[in-house]
Each structure stands twice: as structure tokens, then as C-alpha cells.
Scaffold this active site. Structure first.
Site, short mmCIF file in Angstrom:
data_model
loop_
_atom_site.label_atom_id
_atom_site.label_comp_id
_atom_site.label_asym_id
_atom_site.label_seq_id
_atom_site.Cartn_x
_atom_site.Cartn_y
_atom_site.Cartn_z
N HIS A 68 1.34 -1.48 -0.49
CA HIS A 68 -0.04 0.19 -0.68
C HIS A 68 0.40 1.24 0.15
O HIS A 68 0.47 2.49 0.05
CB HIS A 68 -1.10 -0.23 1.49
N ASP A 112 -0.05 -8.19 2.09
CA ASP A 112 0.68 -6.68 1.43
C ASP A 112 2.20 -6.18 1.69
O ASP A 112 2.39 -6.01 2.82
CB ASP A 112 -0.32 -5.78 3.13
N SER A 211 4.13 3.22 7.45
CA SER A 211 4.15 1.96 7.12
C SER A 211 5.23 1.28 5.96
O SER A 211 5.73 1.79 5.32
CB SER A 211 3.50 2.00 6.09
#
Length: 257
Positions: A68, A112, A211
Site C-alpha cells: 500500500h 501487503d 508503513s
């Protein structure tokens, strides 16, 4: 309440999948400079917006991060401690190729994980080093204390992003801690591809702003900061690196010059 939190958080947060925090550090402390030489800071441009993610160096020309964290253009900073200073240790390298996992699902946050092929090889030294990956499919025992680091915010309500790398120790929980959590927050949790991390009784977590950074257990990258509740509370969910080792090895081998 949830809507207000989303508005308060990072301006680029709307670019991320719902609930997908980019790992910021809550309840942590400053890192000893260059004590995590595998850390990468990603500057990502998507359309006319820019945002920040974390990542980690796994080969001289490959960085691992979260899928992402994809964008139109990504620049990787290695060897950084204070990302707002022109440190001599820093190596800024453009990403040549972005390879998100082919089964990445934006809605469920499943798979992810993304490999970034760098435009040139990183120069390895004391400030820039690789981190070890785990054996394929070997799980971390629940109760293991691991750590994460990032350049993200230090609370859900803070708008300031720290310039200096911060870290926090977190406990790995068993899958049931997420699966059976009240309210169904983690109903998209996948036991094969995800890890449940962070004691809900402690206000310590990764969160929005960085992230893609690694969950480090011992000296091995076992997880990738992925998603969790929008208010920043633990536990939070990490991509389980050991599940993806065959894909990582195969992809890197295919793209090596």
C-alpha cells in the site's frame, strides 16, 4: 469519531487503504543513530500528493516495504537518522521498478508486501547494511518481544512528524488475539499472511506515517507494518514475511542483472 480521526491524521492518509496505518511509532523512544542500518525512508509521490513510508534493505539493490506504499515515483533514503538533515551517511536512490505482490488486495490488506528494485546498488558500510530474512514458513512464537522503528507520528492526534528515527518494543500475539478481538475490527485478518502484534494493555504501537518498516525479532525481519484501527491502538497487523520468502527469492532472482 472515526471520520474525525481520519481528518486529523496525515493529509495523505486518504491515499491509503481504509484502516491501513503507515507505521508510526507510539510510546517509543529515539533510536541510537545508525543502530538500525537496514532502515529505509521512502518518499512517495502519487498523483499530486506525497507521503512517507518505511522499508528495509534486503539486498544491495532491493528494498522490502508494504504494497500500500506504492506510488508513481519513489525515492529511497538509506543511512538516515535525521531525514531533514543533509547527513553524509545518507544515500538517496530512485526506485527503478516497483513490484507489489500480484495477489495484493487493497480491501482486505492481504499480501501487503512489495519489492522495490533500486536504480543503482546501495554502497554497504557501517550506516547501510542488509537485514536477514527468516526461513520460509517458520513462524515467530507468540510472546516473543520484537521491535519496530519509523519516522512517523508519535500519537494519533499529533500532526507533527518527527525527523529522527524512533523505535518501540512490541510483543507478538497469537492469531486468536486478533481473530477474537471484540467488535470485529480484525475480521479481515488472515492467519497465513498476517501477524498480530502489540499488547492491547500497553499504549505502544506502530501507526500512520511510516508503513512498510520491519518488525525485527532478534536480527531478523519477521513482519512488515501493514494495518490496524484508525485510532492507533494495538494490536496492529503485520505482513508475515516468512510466508512470502519463495516469492521474494523468485522475484529478486528474476530481476537481478
Amino acid at each position: 469519531m472515526v471520520t474525525m480521526l481520519i481528518l486529523i491524521l496525515l493529509p495523505a492518509a486518504f491515499l491509503l487503504p481504509p484502516g491501513a496505518g503507515a507505521g508510526e511509532i507510539i510510546g517509543g523512544k529515539k533510536v541510537k543513530p545508525h543502530s538500525r542500518p537496514y532502515m529505509a525512508c521512502l518518499n512517495i509521490r502519487r498523483e499530486d500528493k506525497s507521503f512517507r513510508c518505511g522499508g528495509f534493505l534486503v539486498s544491495e539493490n532491493f528494498v522490502l516495504t508494504a504494497a500500500h506504499c506504492n506510488g508513481d515515483k519513489i525515492t529511497v533514503s538509506l543511512g538516515a537518522h535525521n531525514i531533514k538533515q543533509q547527513e553524509q551517511s545518507q544515500q538517496k536512490i530512485s526506485v527503478r521498478r516497483r513490484i507489489p505482490h500480484p495477489q495484493y488486495n487493497r480491501e482486505t490488506h492481504n499480501n501487503d508486501i512489495m519489492l522495490l528494485q533500486l536504480g543503482r546498488k546501495a554502497k554497504l558500510n557501517k550506516q547501510v547494511r542488509l537485514i536477514r530474512l527468516p526461513p520460509a514458513h517458520r513462524r515467530v512464537k507468540p510472546g516473543t518481544v520484537c521491535s519496530v522503528a519509523g519516522w512517523g507520528r508519535t500519537s494519533a492526534l499529533s500532526k507533527r512528524l518527527p525527523n529522527v528515527l524512533r523505535e518501540v518494543d512490541l510483543k507478538v500475539l497469537d492469531d486468536e488475539a486478533c481473530l477474537n478481538y471484540p467488535g470485529g475490527i480484525y475480521r479481515k485478518y488472515n492467519t497465513c499472511t498476517m501477524m498480530c502484534v502489540g499488547d492491547p494493555k500497553e499504549q505502544k504501537a506502530s501507526f500512520k506515517g511510516d508503513s512498510g518498516g520491519p518488525l525485527v525479532c532478534g536480527k531478523t525481519a519477521q513482519g512488515i507494518i501493514s494495518w490496524g484501527p484508525v485510532n492507533g491502538s494495538p494490536p496492529r497487523v503485520y505482513a508475515r514475511v516468512s510466508t512470502f520468502i519463495p516469492w521474494i527469492r523468485r522475484t529478486m532472482r528474476r530481476l537481478q542483472p
